[in-house]
Design a protein around this motif. Structure first.
Motif, PDB file in Angstrom:
ATOM      1  N   GLU A   1       0.797  -1.221   0.000  1.00 45.20           N
ATOM      2  CA  GLU A   1       0.000   0.000   0.000  1.00 45.20           C
ATOM      3  C   GLU A   1       0.833   1.277   0.000  1.00 45.20           C
ATOM      4  O   GLU A   1       0.380   2.306  -0.486  1.00 45.20           O
ATOM      5  CB  GLU A   1      -0.956  -0.019   1.191  1.00 45.20           C
ATOM      6  N   LYS A   2       2.042   1.228   0.534  1.00 46.96           N
ATOM      7  CA  LYS A   2       2.876   2.432   0.570  1.00 46.96           C
ATOM      8  C   LYS A   2       3.680   2.612  -0.720  1.00 46.96           C
ATOM      9  O   LYS A   2       4.262   3.681  -0.943  1.00 46.96           O
ATOM     10  CB  LYS A   2       3.799   2.392   1.778  1.00 46.96           C
TER      11      LYS A   2
ATOM     12  N   PRO B   1       0.047   6.051  -4.562  1.00 43.70           N
ATOM     13  CA  PRO B   1       0.229   4.949  -3.606  1.00 43.70           C
ATOM     14  C   PRO B   1      -0.953   3.990  -3.681  1.00 43.70           C
ATOM     15  O   PRO B   1      -2.107   4.415  -3.744  1.00 43.70           O
ATOM     16  CB  PRO B   1       0.300   5.664  -2.253  1.00 43.70           C
TER      17      PRO B   1
ATOM     18  N   GLY C   1      -2.415   2.273  -1.565  1.00 43.46           N
ATOM     19  CA  GLY C   1      -3.368   2.399  -0.462  1.00 43.46           C
ATOM     20  C   GLY C   1      -4.446   3.434  -0.705  1.00 43.46           C
ATOM     21  O   GLY C   1      -5.438   3.480   0.030  1.00 43.46           O
TER      22      GLY C   1
END
Length: 239
Positions: free
Chosen positions: A91-92, A134, A136
Protein backbone atom coordinates in the motif's frame (compact mmCIF):
# COMPACT_ATOMS: atom_id res chain seq x y z
CA UNK A 1 -1.94 -28.53 -26.77
CA UNK A 2 -2.93 -29.03 -23.13
CA UNK A 3 -1.87 -26.11 -20.95
CA UNK A 4 -2.82 -27.70 -17.62
CA UNK A 5 -3.86 -31.21 -16.61
CA UNK A 6 -4.90 -32.35 -13.15
CA UNK A 7 -5.02 -36.10 -12.67
CA UNK A 8 -6.87 -37.49 -9.62
CA UNK A 9 -5.71 -34.61 -7.41
CA UNK A 10 -6.75 -34.75 -3.76
CA UNK A 11 -6.05 -32.60 -0.70
CA UNK A 12 -7.21 -33.05 2.89
CA UNK A 13 -6.78 -31.10 6.10
CA UNK A 14 -7.08 -33.73 8.80
CA UNK A 15 -10.40 -35.53 8.30
CA UNK A 16 -11.70 -32.81 5.95
CA UNK A 17 -11.22 -33.54 2.24
CA UNK A 18 -11.28 -30.24 0.34
CA UNK A 19 -10.15 -31.51 -3.07
CA UNK A 20 -11.49 -34.94 -3.90
CA UNK A 21 -10.00 -36.85 -6.86
CA UNK A 22 -10.17 -33.91 -9.28
CA UNK A 23 -9.24 -34.53 -12.90
CA UNK A 24 -9.50 -31.83 -15.57
CA UNK A 25 -7.65 -30.73 -18.72
CA UNK A 26 -7.40 -27.11 -19.83
CA UNK A 27 -6.40 -26.61 -23.48
CA UNK A 28 -3.98 -23.85 -24.37
CA UNK A 29 -5.86 -20.59 -25.00
CA UNK A 30 -9.07 -21.64 -23.26
CA UNK A 31 -10.94 -19.56 -20.69
CA UNK A 32 -12.32 -21.93 -18.04
CA UNK A 33 -14.73 -20.76 -15.36
CA UNK A 34 -15.07 -22.45 -11.97
CA UNK A 35 -18.19 -22.10 -9.84
CA UNK A 36 -19.48 -23.72 -6.68
CA UNK A 37 -20.89 -22.83 -3.27
CA UNK A 38 -18.73 -21.40 -0.51
CA UNK A 39 -16.47 -24.11 0.87
CA UNK A 40 -16.57 -26.13 -2.37
CA UNK A 41 -12.75 -26.12 -2.59
CA UNK A 42 -12.29 -23.59 -5.39
CA UNK A 43 -9.50 -21.49 -3.85
CA UNK A 44 -7.80 -24.65 -2.54
CA UNK A 45 -7.70 -25.91 -6.11
CA UNK A 46 -5.97 -22.68 -7.16
CA UNK A 47 -3.44 -23.07 -4.35
CA UNK A 48 -2.68 -26.60 -5.55
CA UNK A 49 -2.18 -25.39 -9.13
CA UNK A 50 0.16 -22.56 -8.06
CA UNK A 51 2.10 -24.67 -5.56
CA UNK A 52 1.02 -22.74 -2.47
CA UNK A 53 -0.34 -26.11 -1.29
CA UNK A 54 0.97 -29.59 -2.08
CA UNK A 55 -1.42 -32.30 -3.22
CA UNK A 56 -1.75 -35.39 -1.03
CA UNK A 57 -2.14 -37.51 -4.15
CA UNK A 58 -2.48 -37.16 -7.89
CA UNK A 59 -0.43 -35.26 -10.46
CA UNK A 60 -0.39 -31.72 -11.85
CA UNK A 61 1.04 -31.24 -15.33
CA UNK A 62 1.74 -27.83 -16.81
CA UNK A 63 2.67 -27.58 -20.51
CA UNK A 64 3.53 -31.27 -20.52
CA UNK A 65 5.75 -31.08 -17.43
CA UNK A 66 4.97 -32.71 -14.09
CA UNK A 67 5.02 -29.82 -11.59
CA UNK A 68 3.37 -31.68 -8.70
CA UNK A 69 6.43 -31.22 -6.49
CA UNK A 70 7.72 -27.97 -8.00
CA UNK A 71 7.80 -24.88 -5.75
CA UNK A 72 5.33 -22.00 -6.10
CA UNK A 73 8.16 -19.64 -7.10
CA UNK A 74 9.36 -21.91 -9.90
CA UNK A 75 5.80 -22.34 -11.19
CA UNK A 76 5.47 -18.56 -11.33
CA UNK A 77 8.74 -18.28 -13.23
CA UNK A 78 7.49 -20.80 -15.80
CA UNK A 79 4.35 -18.77 -16.47
CA UNK A 80 1.64 -19.46 -13.88
CA UNK A 81 0.29 -16.15 -12.56
CA UNK A 82 -2.62 -15.48 -10.24
CA UNK A 83 -4.70 -12.85 -8.51
CA UNK A 84 -6.11 -13.18 -5.00
CA UNK A 85 -9.71 -12.78 -3.86
CA UNK A 86 -8.78 -10.00 -1.42
CA UNK A 87 -6.32 -7.54 -3.02
CA UNK A 88 -3.27 -7.04 -0.82
CA UNK A 89 -0.95 -4.64 -2.66
CA UNK A 90 2.06 -2.99 -1.09
CA UNK A 91 0.00 0.00 0.00
CA UNK A 92 2.88 2.43 0.57
CA UNK A 93 4.37 1.69 -2.85
CA UNK A 94 2.99 3.35 -5.96
CA UNK A 95 0.96 1.41 -8.51
CA UNK A 96 3.97 1.29 -10.84
CA UNK A 97 6.29 0.14 -8.05
CA UNK A 98 3.85 -2.67 -7.23
CA UNK A 99 4.13 -3.87 -10.82
CA UNK A 100 7.93 -3.62 -10.78
CA UNK A 101 8.07 -5.86 -7.70
CA UNK A 102 5.78 -8.44 -9.34
CA UNK A 103 7.65 -8.36 -12.65
CA UNK A 104 11.21 -8.50 -11.33
CA UNK A 105 10.51 -11.34 -8.91
CA UNK A 106 7.96 -13.18 -11.03
CA UNK A 107 10.17 -13.14 -14.12
CA UNK A 108 13.62 -13.06 -12.48
CA UNK A 109 14.61 -9.98 -14.49
CA UNK A 110 16.04 -6.56 -13.68
CA UNK A 111 13.94 -3.41 -13.39
CA UNK A 112 15.47 -2.12 -16.62
CA UNK A 113 14.31 -5.25 -18.44
CA UNK A 114 10.69 -5.00 -17.28
CA UNK A 115 10.04 -1.23 -17.33
CA UNK A 116 8.43 -1.11 -20.76
CA UNK A 117 6.31 -4.19 -20.14
CA UNK A 118 5.04 -2.76 -16.83
CA UNK A 119 4.06 0.47 -18.55
CA UNK A 120 2.21 -1.55 -21.19
CA UNK A 121 0.34 -3.52 -18.49
CA UNK A 122 -0.67 -0.28 -16.77
CA UNK A 123 -2.13 1.01 -20.03
CA UNK A 124 -3.99 -2.25 -20.76
CA UNK A 125 -5.51 -2.30 -17.26
CA UNK A 126 -6.42 1.42 -17.41
CA UNK A 127 -4.11 2.28 -14.53
CA UNK A 128 -1.57 4.41 -16.38
CA UNK A 129 -2.94 7.69 -14.97
CA UNK A 130 -2.59 6.21 -11.46
CA UNK A 131 0.98 5.00 -11.96
CA UNK A 132 2.44 7.29 -9.29
CA UNK A 133 -0.44 6.92 -6.82
CA UNK A 134 0.23 4.95 -3.61
CA UNK A 135 -1.73 1.69 -3.83
CA UNK A 136 -3.37 2.40 -0.46
CA UNK A 137 -5.28 5.32 -2.02
CA UNK A 138 -6.95 3.34 -4.81
CA UNK A 139 -10.68 2.69 -5.15
CA UNK A 140 -11.99 -0.89 -5.03
CA UNK A 141 -12.11 -1.17 -8.84
CA UNK A 142 -8.59 0.23 -9.09
CA UNK A 143 -7.35 -2.25 -6.46
CA UNK A 144 -8.97 -5.06 -8.44
CA UNK A 145 -7.30 -3.74 -11.60
CA UNK A 146 -3.97 -3.58 -9.76
CA UNK A 147 -4.41 -7.18 -8.61
CA UNK A 148 -4.95 -8.18 -12.25
CA UNK A 149 -2.05 -5.98 -13.39
CA UNK A 150 0.38 -7.51 -10.88
CA UNK A 151 -0.53 -10.98 -12.13
CA UNK A 152 -0.11 -9.84 -15.74
CA UNK A 153 3.26 -8.26 -14.94
CA UNK A 154 4.70 -11.73 -14.33
CA UNK A 155 4.04 -12.44 -18.05
CA UNK A 156 1.79 -15.45 -17.43
CA UNK A 157 0.90 -18.10 -19.96
CA UNK A 158 -1.72 -19.38 -17.50
CA UNK A 159 -3.63 -16.73 -15.52
CA UNK A 160 -5.71 -17.68 -12.47
CA UNK A 161 -8.33 -15.14 -11.36
CA UNK A 162 -9.95 -15.56 -7.94
CA UNK A 163 -13.30 -13.71 -7.63
CA UNK A 164 -11.90 -10.56 -9.15
CA UNK A 165 -15.37 -9.13 -9.97
CA UNK A 166 -16.72 -9.38 -6.42
CA UNK A 167 -17.92 -6.14 -4.82
CA UNK A 168 -17.98 -4.10 -8.04
CA UNK A 169 -20.85 -2.07 -9.45
CA UNK A 170 -22.30 -3.18 -12.78
CA UNK A 171 -20.40 -0.46 -14.63
CA UNK A 172 -17.14 -1.36 -12.90
CA UNK A 173 -17.77 -5.03 -13.61
CA UNK A 174 -18.25 -4.36 -17.32
CA UNK A 175 -15.02 -2.37 -17.42
CA UNK A 176 -13.14 -5.23 -15.79
CA UNK A 177 -14.69 -7.75 -18.20
CA UNK A 178 -13.38 -5.73 -21.15
CA UNK A 179 -9.88 -5.87 -19.71
CA UNK A 180 -10.04 -9.63 -19.08
CA UNK A 181 -11.36 -10.23 -22.60
CA UNK A 182 -8.43 -8.22 -23.95
CA UNK A 183 -5.97 -10.36 -21.96
CA UNK A 184 -7.62 -13.54 -23.24
CA UNK A 185 -7.51 -12.25 -26.81
CA UNK A 186 -3.72 -12.05 -26.49
CA UNK A 187 -3.64 -15.85 -26.18
CA UNK A 188 -3.40 -16.15 -22.39
CA UNK A 189 -5.09 -19.24 -20.94
CA UNK A 190 -7.43 -18.21 -18.11
CA UNK A 191 -9.01 -20.08 -15.21
CA UNK A 192 -11.48 -17.87 -13.38
CA UNK A 193 -13.29 -18.52 -10.09
CA UNK A 194 -16.28 -16.21 -9.76
CA UNK A 195 -19.65 -15.80 -8.04
CA UNK A 196 -20.70 -12.98 -10.38
CA UNK A 197 -22.05 -15.41 -12.95
CA UNK A 198 -22.99 -13.02 -15.74
CA UNK A 199 -19.42 -11.66 -15.73
CA UNK A 200 -17.93 -15.12 -15.80
CA UNK A 201 -20.17 -16.51 -18.54
CA UNK A 202 -19.53 -13.48 -20.76
CA UNK A 203 -15.86 -14.52 -20.96
CA UNK A 204 -15.42 -18.28 -20.48
CA UNK A 205 -15.90 -21.02 -23.07
CA UNK A 206 -16.12 -23.85 -20.55
CA UNK A 207 -17.57 -24.09 -17.04
CA UNK A 208 -16.57 -26.44 -14.21
CA UNK A 209 -18.68 -26.95 -11.08
CA UNK A 210 -17.20 -28.01 -7.73
CA UNK A 211 -19.11 -29.17 -4.69
CA UNK A 212 -17.47 -30.54 -1.53
CA UNK A 213 -14.19 -30.79 -3.45
CA UNK A 214 -15.62 -32.93 -6.25
CA UNK A 215 -16.17 -32.06 -9.90
CA UNK A 216 -19.91 -32.44 -10.51
CA UNK A 217 -19.99 -31.04 -14.02
CA UNK A 218 -17.84 -29.55 -16.78
CA UNK A 219 -18.77 -28.36 -20.25
CA UNK A 220 -20.60 -25.68 -22.20
CA UNK A 221 -21.62 -22.86 -19.80
CA UNK A 222 -25.27 -22.79 -20.92
CA UNK A 223 -25.64 -26.55 -20.59
CA UNK A 224 -23.95 -26.59 -17.19
CA UNK A 225 -26.08 -23.76 -15.81
CA UNK A 226 -29.21 -25.44 -17.13
CA UNK A 227 -28.51 -28.81 -15.54
CA UNK A 228 -30.75 -30.09 -12.75
CA UNK A 229 -27.81 -30.99 -10.49
CA UNK A 230 -26.18 -27.55 -10.72
CA UNK A 231 -29.47 -25.78 -9.99
CA UNK A 232 -30.03 -27.93 -6.91
CA UNK A 233 -26.48 -27.83 -5.52
CA UNK A 234 -25.17 -24.43 -6.60
CA UNK A 235 -28.28 -22.29 -6.96
CA UNK A 236 -30.21 -23.92 -4.10
CA UNK A 237 -33.22 -24.65 -6.30
CA UNK A 238 -35.20 -27.81 -5.63
CA UNK A 239 -35.82 -29.14 -9.14
Amino acid sequence: MTMLALQNVSKSFGALTVTDDVSVEVPKGQALGIIGPNGAGKSTLFNLITGNLRADKGAINYQGRDVTHVSAMERCLTGIGRSFQIPQPFEKLTVFENLLVAATHGRNQSEAEVLDDCADVLERTELLRRANTPAGRLSLLERKRLELARAMATDPKLLLLDEIAGGLTEGECQALIRTIKDVHAQGVTIIWIEHVLHALISVVECLLVLDFGKVIGIGDPDEIMGSKEVKEIYLGIDV
